[in-house]
Each structure stands twice: as C-alpha cells, then as structure tokens.
Motif scaffolding. Structure first.
Motif, PDB file in Angstrom:
ATOM      1  N   GLY A   1       0.815  -1.214   0.000  1.00 51.10           N
ATOM      2  CA  GLY A   1       0.000   0.000   0.000  1.00 51.10           C
ATOM      3  C   GLY A   1       0.845   1.260   0.000  1.00 51.10           C
ATOM      4  N   LYS A   2       0.174   2.372   0.251  1.00 50.61           N
ATOM      5  CA  LYS A   2       0.823   3.676   0.277  1.00 50.61           C
ATOM      6  C   LYS A   2       1.834   3.726   1.427  1.00 50.61           C
ATOM      7  CE  LYS A   2      -0.092   8.545   0.979  1.00 50.61           C
ATOM      8  NZ  LYS A   2      -1.027   9.514   1.494  1.00 50.61           N
ATOM      9  N   VAL A   3       2.979   4.327   1.164  1.00 50.70           N
ATOM     10  CA  VAL A   3       4.028   4.460   2.178  1.00 50.70           C
ATOM     11  C   VAL A   3       3.887   5.799   2.883  1.00 50.70           C
ATOM     12  CG1 VAL A   3       6.514   4.658   2.565  1.00 50.70           C
ATOM     13  CG2 VAL A   3       5.636   2.943   0.980  1.00 50.70           C
ATOM     14  N   THR A   4       4.013   5.751   4.194  1.00 52.89           N
ATOM     15  CA  THR A   4       4.011   6.951   5.024  1.00 52.89           C
ATOM     16  C   THR A   4       5.379   7.064   5.672  1.00 52.89           C
ATOM     17  OG1 THR A   4       1.662   6.637   5.497  1.00 52.89           O
ATOM     18  CG2 THR A   4       2.881   8.106   6.967  1.00 52.89           C
ATOM     19  N   THR A   5       5.911   8.281   5.754  1.00 51.58           N
ATOM     20  CA  THR A   5       7.190   8.475   6.437  1.00 51.58           C
ATOM     21  C   THR A   5       6.978   9.438   7.598  1.00 51.58           C
ATOM     22  OG1 THR A   5       7.840  10.290   4.973  1.00 51.58           O
ATOM     23  CG2 THR A   5       8.583   8.078   4.372  1.00 51.58           C
ATOM     24  N   ALA A   6       7.629   9.133   8.707  1.00 52.32           N
ATOM     25  CA  ALA A   6       7.598  10.009   9.876  1.00 52.32           C
ATOM     26  C   ALA A   6       9.033  10.423  10.154  1.00 52.32           C
ATOM     27  CB  ALA A   6       6.999   9.282  11.063  1.00 52.32           C
ATOM     28  N   GLN A   7       9.369  11.643   9.742  1.00 54.99           N
ATOM     29  CA  GLN A   7      10.746  12.111   9.885  1.00 54.99           C
ATOM     30  C   GLN A   7      11.185  12.110  11.353  1.00 54.99           C
ATOM     31  OE1 GLN A   7      12.379  12.527   7.089  1.00 54.99           O
ATOM     32  NE2 GLN A   7      10.527  12.279   5.892  1.00 54.99           N
TER      33      GLN A   7
ATOM     34  N   VAL B   1      11.242   6.546  10.672  1.00 52.91           N
ATOM     35  CA  VAL B   1      10.780   5.314  10.038  1.00 52.91           C
ATOM     36  C   VAL B   1       9.771   5.637   8.950  1.00 52.91           C
ATOM     37  CG1 VAL B   1      11.139   3.824  12.043  1.00 52.91           C
ATOM     38  CG2 VAL B   1       8.920   4.893  11.702  1.00 52.91           C
ATOM     39  N   GLY B   2       9.659   4.691   8.029  1.00 52.10           N
ATOM     40  CA  GLY B   2       8.621   4.731   7.020  1.00 52.10           C
ATOM     41  C   GLY B   2       7.883   3.412   7.097  1.00 52.10           C
ATOM     42  N   TRP B   3       6.619   3.399   6.730  1.00 48.53           N
ATOM     43  CA  TRP B   3       5.855   2.161   6.803  1.00 48.53           C
ATOM     44  C   TRP B   3       4.787   2.108   5.732  1.00 48.53           C
ATOM     45  CZ3 TRP B   3       5.319   6.176  10.232  1.00 48.53           C
ATOM     46  CH2 TRP B   3       4.059   6.758  10.311  1.00 48.53           C
ATOM     47  N   ALA B   4       4.333   0.901   5.483  1.00 48.33           N
ATOM     48  CA  ALA B   4       3.269   0.675   4.509  1.00 48.33           C
ATOM     49  C   ALA B   4       2.463  -0.533   4.951  1.00 48.33           C
ATOM     50  CB  ALA B   4       3.843   0.430   3.123  1.00 48.33           C
ATOM     51  N   THR B   5       1.214  -0.550   4.544  1.00 50.52           N
ATOM     52  CA  THR B   5       0.374  -1.716   4.786  1.00 50.52           C
ATOM     53  C   THR B   5       0.666  -2.726   3.694  1.00 50.52           C
ATOM     54  OG1 THR B   5      -1.332  -0.383   5.815  1.00 50.52           O
ATOM     55  CG2 THR B   5      -2.003  -2.539   4.969  1.00 50.52           C
ATOM     56  N   ILE B   6       0.955  -3.943   4.122  1.00 48.61           N
ATOM     57  CA  ILE B   6       1.190  -5.045   3.194  1.00 48.61           C
ATOM     58  C   ILE B   6      -0.061  -5.916   3.222  1.00 48.61           C
ATOM     59  CG2 ILE B   6       2.698  -6.987   2.602  1.00 48.61           C
ATOM     60  CD1 ILE B   6       4.146  -4.244   2.680  1.00 48.61           C
ATOM     61  N   THR B   7      -0.598  -6.210   2.048  1.00 50.58           N
ATOM     62  CA  THR B   7      -1.798  -7.051   1.968  1.00 50.58           C
ATOM     63  C   THR B   7      -1.418  -8.381   1.337  1.00 50.58           C
ATOM     64  OG1 THR B   7      -3.167  -5.084   1.704  1.00 50.58           O
ATOM     65  CG2 THR B   7      -4.163  -7.188   1.095  1.00 50.58           C
ATOM     66  N   THR B   8      -1.763  -9.460   2.026  1.00 47.74           N
ATOM     67  CA  THR B   8      -1.529 -10.806   1.491  1.00 47.74           C
ATOM     68  C   THR B   8      -2.874 -11.375   1.062  1.00 47.74           C
ATOM     69  OG1 THR B   8      -1.633 -11.691   3.747  1.00 47.74           O
ATOM     70  CG2 THR B   8       0.544 -11.271   2.839  1.00 47.74           C
ATOM     71  N   TYR B   9      -2.881 -12.019  -0.085  1.00 45.26           N
ATOM     72  CA  TYR B   9      -4.107 -12.596  -0.644  1.00 45.26           C
ATOM     73  C   TYR B   9      -4.015 -14.111  -0.557  1.00 45.26           C
ATOM     74  CZ  TYR B   9      -4.644  -7.882  -2.385  1.00 45.26           C
ATOM     75  OH  TYR B   9      -4.756  -6.517  -2.460  1.00 45.26           O
TER      76      TYR B   9
ATOM     77  N   VAL C   1      10.415   0.434   7.806  1.00 43.85           N
ATOM     78  CA  VAL C   1      11.758   0.574   7.240  1.00 43.85           C
ATOM     79  C   VAL C   1      12.402   1.812   7.862  1.00 43.85           C
ATOM     80  CG1 VAL C   1      13.057   0.985   5.106  1.00 43.85           C
ATOM     81  CG2 VAL C   1      11.058  -0.499   5.075  1.00 43.85           C
ATOM     82  N   ASP C   2      13.681   1.683   8.228  1.00 44.56           N
ATOM     83  CA  ASP C   2      14.438   2.816   8.771  1.00 44.56           C
ATOM     84  C   ASP C   2      14.676   3.832   7.657  1.00 44.56           C
ATOM     85  OD1 ASP C   2      16.211   4.550  10.045  1.00 44.56           O
ATOM     86  OD2 ASP C   2      17.465   2.953  10.840  1.00 44.56           O
ATOM     87  N   LEU C   3      14.539   5.112   7.963  1.00 39.34           N
ATOM     88  CA  LEU C   3      14.719   6.151   6.950  1.00 39.34           C
ATOM     89  C   LEU C   3      16.172   6.544   6.727  1.00 39.34           C
ATOM     90  CD1 LEU C   3      11.827   8.670   7.747  1.00 39.34           C
ATOM     91  CD2 LEU C   3      11.885   6.853   6.048  1.00 39.34           C
ATOM     92  N   ASP C   4      17.086   6.121   7.583  1.00 40.08           N
ATOM     93  CA  ASP C   4      18.486   6.539   7.494  1.00 40.08           C
ATOM     94  C   ASP C   4      19.135   5.983   6.228  1.00 40.08           C
ATOM     95  OD1 ASP C   4      21.078   7.334   7.841  1.00 40.08           O
ATOM     96  OD2 ASP C   4      21.438   6.148   9.655  1.00 40.08           O
ATOM     97  N   ALA C   5      19.358   6.861   5.264  1.00 41.72           N
ATOM     98  CA  ALA C   5      19.913   6.440   3.973  1.00 41.72           C
ATOM     99  C   ALA C   5      21.420   6.218   4.027  1.00 41.72           C
ATOM    100  CB  ALA C   5      19.577   7.471   2.895  1.00 41.72           C
TER     101      ALA C   5
ATOM    102  N   LEU D   1      14.270  -4.103   6.096  1.00 39.91           N
ATOM    103  CA  LEU D   1      13.033  -4.234   6.842  1.00 39.91           C
ATOM    104  C   LEU D   1      13.382  -4.124   8.325  1.00 39.91           C
ATOM    105  CD1 LEU D   1       9.983  -4.747   6.431  1.00 39.91           C
ATOM    106  CD2 LEU D   1      10.464  -7.160   6.820  1.00 39.91           C
ATOM    107  N   LEU D   2      12.787  -3.168   9.014  1.00 36.29           N
ATOM    108  CA  LEU D   2      13.115  -2.882  10.402  1.00 36.29           C
ATOM    109  C   LEU D   2      12.234  -3.680  11.363  1.00 36.29           C
ATOM    110  CD1 LEU D   2      14.915  -1.016  12.120  1.00 36.29           C
ATOM    111  CD2 LEU D   2      13.120   0.691  11.976  1.00 36.29           C
ATOM    112  N   ASP D   3      10.935  -3.763  11.045  1.00 33.86           N
ATOM    113  CA  ASP D   3       9.991  -4.466  11.917  1.00 33.86           C
ATOM    114  C   ASP D   3       8.704  -4.698  11.154  1.00 33.86           C
ATOM    115  OD1 ASP D   3       9.064  -5.667  14.209  1.00 33.86           O
ATOM    116  OD2 ASP D   3       8.864  -3.838  15.385  1.00 33.86           O
ATOM    117  N   VAL D   4       7.864  -5.569  11.694  1.00 26.95           N
ATOM    118  CA  VAL D   4       6.522  -5.790  11.162  1.00 26.95           C
ATOM    119  C   VAL D   4       5.550  -5.796  12.336  1.00 26.95           C
ATOM    120  CG1 VAL D   4       7.213  -7.081   9.115  1.00 26.95           C
ATOM    121  CG2 VAL D   4       6.750  -8.309  11.208  1.00 26.95           C
TER     122      VAL D   4
END
Length: 185
Positions: free
Chosen positions: A137-143, A147-155, A168-172, A178-181
């Motif tokens: 899904g759409k990615v959101t970032t929180a400066q 971290v940045g995150w997205a909803t993952i949908t499994t079918y 996901v960690d934002l530190d480039a 993948l940081l966590d789920v």
C-alpha cells in the motif's frame, strides 16, 4: 605466456624497423618496445602490491559508493523517500514473500532475532503459509520517528486477505532493510 608474446612482437617490430632506412622510426620502435617490456616486468610487482591493498581499497570504494548513493536521495536530509521505501518493499515481498537472500541480507538484526523465536510462524509475512499474492500500500514516512511504513496485503485462497504493517528505517546512510513488522490481530 602473454609476456613472451609481447616481447617477441615488440622485438620483431624493432628488427623490421631497423632494416628500413628510417633511423627515427627505429628509435621510436625500440623506445616503445622497451616501455612495453618494462611495463610487463613491473606488472607482477604492481599486481602483488594492489592485491595486498585490495581489501582496504574495496572497503573504501564501498564506503564511497554508499555515500554517493546516500547523496543521490531526493530527501536533502539523507533519508529514504516514500518512493524508495515502496520500491524496496515491492521488491522485498515480491508476489509470494521474501526470498532466502532477502531474509538474510535485507532484514534488521533485531527482526531476524524476533523471527527466529517463532519457527512455526513466518513473522515477515505474518502467516504460516505462502500467500497467493502480495501488494504494498501507500508508504508513510515520519521524519521525527525516523521510520517509514506501509500496509502489506496478502491474498489467500477463497478471496481472503490479511493486512500487516512493514517498517523501514529512513536513514539512507545504512542499506535499506526491513526494520519491523506489526501483524494485525
């Protein structure tokens, strides 16, 4: 073997030039042949020296490459952008879940440890089986949270679908991983 062939060629050329009437051409050919012979003689020593410094050079090259990749981010603060995170998650999860390589190299150490504690449950997919398909899904970032995150949908079969959130960690300055789920309950 190549060293002998180069010397033979250079010598043959010099000999051919010596039989001509142009002394300047002979001097040029001899100078070139000498330069080639010196280069070929020095090459093994240079190779040994460069082989000894190769690990240090490789580490430095990797550092420069990582730094240049970080400099190419569209975020001026050296953070991964939402678009980069989305591309990573789409690649990481694929159609049926992360590959063994991705699980080994693109997951944080903490998450690997957490996943190892659930051997009968795939924590990275929040499931016990392999899904039929996966979408990001759409990615959101929180400066401020870095971290940045997205909803993952499994079918799944029977038109059933499940959602979970991938972080996901934002530190480039670090390789993207993948940081966590957070599995939905």
């Amino acid at each position: 073997m190549p060293r002998h062939a180069s010397r033979t060629t250079a010598t043959g050329t010099a000999t051919g030039a010596a039989s001509s009437t142009a002394p300047a051409a002979t001097a040029t050919v001899i100078a070139i042949a000498t330069a080639v012979a010196l280069t070929l003689t020095a090459a093994p020593a240079a190779s040994a020296a460069s082989a000894a410094t190769a690990p240090a050079a490789s580490a430095q090259d990797a550092s420069v490459q990582q730094q240049s990749r970080a400099d190419l981010r569209t975020d001026p603060n050296g953070r991964y952008t939402a678009e980069e995170i989305r591309r990573f998650l789409v690649s990481f999860y694929g159609k049926h879940g992360p590959s063994a390589w991705a699980r080994e190299h693109q997951v944080s150490a903490e998450l690997k440890k957490k996943a190892a504690e659930t051997p009968d449950y795939d924590l990275l997919l929040c499931a016990q089986n392999t899904p039929r398909d996966i979408s990001v899904g759409k990615v959101t970032t929180a400066q401020s949270a870095r971290v940045g995150w997205a909803t993952i949908t499994t079918y799944w079969s029977g038109n059933r679908k499940e959602n979970f959130t991938a972080y996901v960690d934002l530190d480039a300055k670090q390789p993207i991983a993948l940081l966590d789920v957070a599995c939905s309950v």
